[in-house]
Design a protein around this motif. Sequence first.
Motif, PDB file in Angstrom:
ATOM      1  N   VAL B 158     -37.005   5.624   2.451  1.00 58.86           N
ATOM      2  CA  VAL B 158     -38.373   5.172   2.686  1.00 58.86           C
ATOM      3  C   VAL B 158     -38.407   3.792   3.342  1.00 58.86           C
ATOM      4  CG1 VAL B 158     -38.811   4.291   0.358  1.00 58.86           C
ATOM      5  CG2 VAL B 158     -40.708   5.080   1.735  1.00 58.86           C
ATOM      6  N   ASP B 162     -40.252   3.923   6.948  1.00 62.66           N
ATOM      7  CA  ASP B 162     -41.560   3.267   7.019  1.00 62.66           C
ATOM      8  C   ASP B 162     -41.608   2.062   6.075  1.00 62.66           C
ATOM      9  OD1 ASP B 162     -44.197   2.588   7.155  1.00 62.66           O
ATOM     10  OD2 ASP B 162     -44.963   4.620   6.950  1.00 62.66           O
ATOM     11  N   THR B 164     -43.507  -0.433   5.897  1.00 57.75           N
ATOM     12  CA  THR B 164     -44.837  -0.794   5.396  1.00 57.75           C
ATOM     13  C   THR B 164     -45.180   0.042   4.163  1.00 57.75           C
ATOM     14  OG1 THR B 164     -45.419  -1.037   7.713  1.00 57.75           O
ATOM     15  CG2 THR B 164     -47.198  -1.220   6.128  1.00 57.75           C
ATOM     16  N   LEU B 165     -44.914   1.335   4.254  1.00 54.91           N
ATOM     17  CA  LEU B 165     -45.159   2.209   3.107  1.00 54.91           C
ATOM     18  C   LEU B 165     -44.293   1.773   1.929  1.00 54.91           C
ATOM     19  CD1 LEU B 165     -46.614   4.911   2.232  1.00 54.91           C
ATOM     20  CD2 LEU B 165     -44.409   5.991   2.641  1.00 54.91           C
ATOM     21  N   ALA B 167     -43.201  -1.171   1.249  1.00 58.47           N
ATOM     22  CA  ALA B 167     -43.780  -2.380   0.650  1.00 58.47           C
ATOM     23  C   ALA B 167     -44.987  -2.021  -0.203  1.00 58.47           C
ATOM     24  CB  ALA B 167     -44.176  -3.366   1.739  1.00 58.47           C
ATOM     25  N   ALA B 168     -45.797  -1.068   0.264  1.00 63.90           N
ATOM     26  CA  ALA B 168     -46.965  -0.653  -0.507  1.00 63.90           C
ATOM     27  C   ALA B 168     -46.537   0.027  -1.809  1.00 63.90           C
ATOM     28  CB  ALA B 168     -47.839   0.285   0.315  1.00 63.90           C
ATOM     29  N   PHE B 169     -45.373   0.669  -1.798  1.00 59.22           N
ATOM     30  CA  PHE B 169     -44.826   1.262  -3.025  1.00 59.22           C
ATOM     31  C   PHE B 169     -44.300   0.181  -3.970  1.00 59.22           C
ATOM     32  CE2 PHE B 169     -43.452   5.704  -1.248  1.00 59.22           C
ATOM     33  CZ  PHE B 169     -44.789   6.054  -1.155  1.00 59.22           C
ATOM     34  N   GLY B 170     -44.219  -1.058  -3.470  1.00 63.34           N
ATOM     35  CA  GLY B 170     -43.683  -2.139  -4.287  1.00 63.34           C
ATOM     36  C   GLY B 170     -42.167  -2.260  -4.187  1.00 63.34           C
TER      37      GLY B 170
END
Lengths: 244, 289
Positions: B158, B162, B164-165, B167-170
């Motif tokens: 991941v 992506d 950015t994704l 980072a959004a997942f933490g």
Amino acid sequence: MALAVNDLRVSYDGKEVLRDVHFSAPSGRLTGIIGPNGAGKSTLMKAVLGLLAIDRGTVRFDGKPLKKMRHRIAYVPQRSSIDWDFPINVRDTVLLGSYPSLGLIRRPGRPEKEEALQSLRKVGMEEYATRQIGRLSGGQQQRVFLARALLQHADHLFLDEPFVGVDAASEDVIIGLLKELRDAGKSIYVVHHDLSKAVAYFDDLLLLNGEVVAYGPAKEVLRPEHLGQAYGAFGSLIAGGESR
Amino acid sequence: MSGFLADVLDYGFLQKAMFTSVIVGIICGVIGCFIVLRGMSLMGDAISHAVLPGVAISYMLGVNYFYGAVVAGVLTSVGIGFVSEKSRIKNDSAIGIIFSAFFALGIILMAKAASSVDLTSILFGNVLAVRSADMWTTLAIGVIVLITVTMFYKELLVTTFDPTLAAAFGLPNRLIHYAVMVLLTLVTVASLRTVGIILVVAMLITPASTAYLLTDRLPVMIGLSALFGALSSLIGLYISFNYNLSSGAVIVLAATALFLLALFFSPKQGLLWRSVRTSRNRKAAYTGD
């Protein structure tokens, strides 16, 4: 309040992009974040999601800080940020949505794979499950990312410009599904730039231009005086046709 | 060929060489996939060169070169990150500045280090001179690398696909970046004896790129890449032993040959089929089919 943003300030290289951003969004609403180019729409979304450093301010989801709520939040970034030649197919892309709930080390198993296919069915992309992600149209790609977000079972869903480069059929599928999710009690935030459909698509609007110009029910936000404030004289012209 | 097999059975040094180079081929192939997909080929080249001063200092201190190399590799990746983030210098220039400085320092230190150390064998590798200790180091690194990639496959996938994704997942993108750098350093250390510092980047990039041309699925790409890495090592070892050629160079050329085959004849991406298809389409357009 589902999402409460207080006194948020964000700057890039010393340049202020967002200042004094303050709003409280109730849950179960479909909210459009609109504003002219460079208004800081995507920046606001990224700041709220902790994807860039903020100068000051607080963000609370259901009264809790982001760190405790990450697993309740799904994010669909702008499509441009991805390597479309990456060796991954549609189903595996959707399966990424199961990662946060799996935690470290554990791999997605049969239930997750089954659910990924169900998500794909919901966005009408099931037959493309084994297609490489770059060999889809823009609208199909966006539907796949929405399917991935569905797999996260989030209460708060953030989409950054989901309708850019997307065909009309896909746009209908996506907005229909977002409204369904809203009816199921989810809070949805969409960065959007096309004012013409703003009232048809969204319950609430957050009109942004470096700061919050207006926030509330869509029709009230799209008043000429608000648009004039955000877009300048040209904006109030658009608004003339818009609010009627 | 049968003569070679008999030699392998007869000579312990040849068995060690074969075992070590196959492991190197496999782990380079696996890590190489992530290096290629993350667009870090230049970084791979940099780290591999930059371990030289670490190797030299290890020899001076009389410890396994493994430790020094890892420290040098990590320092290099941190240094590159520091220069490109804190100044207006672009990333590729930062890589060039830092790694050539480390490499230059390494050349000087190697000259000062014990005379028993042969700079040439570190730079170009000599698989037939692999000692038991090198073989075990390589095996240990191979096990560590493969276990790490298996355990954190999801996170590697991941963050590579992506960020950015991720980072959004933490997920900690930066930490994972440095973890990949450490793995890269380990793989470089494992490759020192077989292909050497200068050419290890080819073992990282070429088999992975060959695999990339043949599949649209990451797990398959990793498997193929490991296979091509191991195959190149075997072919290279065979030719280098029979014709007394530099092992690292022959292994790299074997990997290149496999790459060229895929480049022209791959069913999906091959240039040959592509041009056949294009000319067919053109003909169809002319005749109005």
